[in-house]
Design a protein around this motif. Sequence first.
Motif: not given
Length: 323
Positions: A246-247, A276-279, A297-298
Amino acid sequence: EKLEAYRMEERAAQVQALKPKAYEMSDKEIRAAEKFLQSPDLVKNTLSMISQSGLIGEQKNGLLLFFLYLSRFFDEPLHAIIFGRSGSGKTYLQTKVSECLPEESVRTITSLTENTLYYSSKDFWKHKVLMIEDLDGVYNAFLPLREFMSKQSITKLTTDKDAKGNNVQKVLTVEGPICVSGATTKENIYEDNANRSYLLHINEGADHMEEVMDYQRKLQAGLVNEESQHLARQLLQNVQRLLKPIKVINPYATQLRIPDSVFKKLRTNMHYLRLIEIITFYHQEQREKKRDSKGKEYITTSLVDISWANRLVKESLLRKSDE
């Protein structure tokens, strides 16, 4: 013709044997994994499960590694190099965290030649974690491995002979994305690889060593609940099987800065933002799903995600700073 057909069947069987079997979760396992992903203290609970699975000490490194391995879901994954003296527990840390990953997502090797990567099937490494027990064992493959880590695909031009004996040029392409993790005692030799990776250093303090040795004694004395360890690993594996691409949008990204003293800031800055994006991605079951102008979707990053990233990244950033 019969011999050729037989050879093709043998070849197909070999390729199939290399593919890990997909694990099918029971309804009970799915419900348990969903409940875990929806828990308010997801990161703390994950840390607790990693410890329960058998990792003694090294909690911060263990949790950071877990998130780095989650980056395999992304088009540009992160990588990890674990440093420490011989016998300090580098492979132990890597192995214990890798045991918490689904079997179908991991490829563990002790040695790798330059050509091995090129002659893999096209999607053999796609969205996988490559575990290298000792980076000395892959020294000859560093060039294609670096390219694979950076570009997420490698290509090689070779010459082969056709049925008539004529030389024919062939392009070998292997695709990622791939997340690479390795352990080593030598820090300076791997500078080019280190620039592409998070650097983790083993805790070699006397207290930590004593904690590990005490665990070893308890294990031999039959005082460790191995069933509990297995259940913790199984739960974390199932949790990852439920995660869907997911974005992620970080509305705070423009306000985040890393210290000027950090070495190779351009690449390191991206590593920090990607963590940060992974968490945030890991919290996908707890975040409101939104849609952009194209209908895609994000989910968005929260300050809690950034706080956890700051805690985990601090020591690795210091290791990349000027002496």
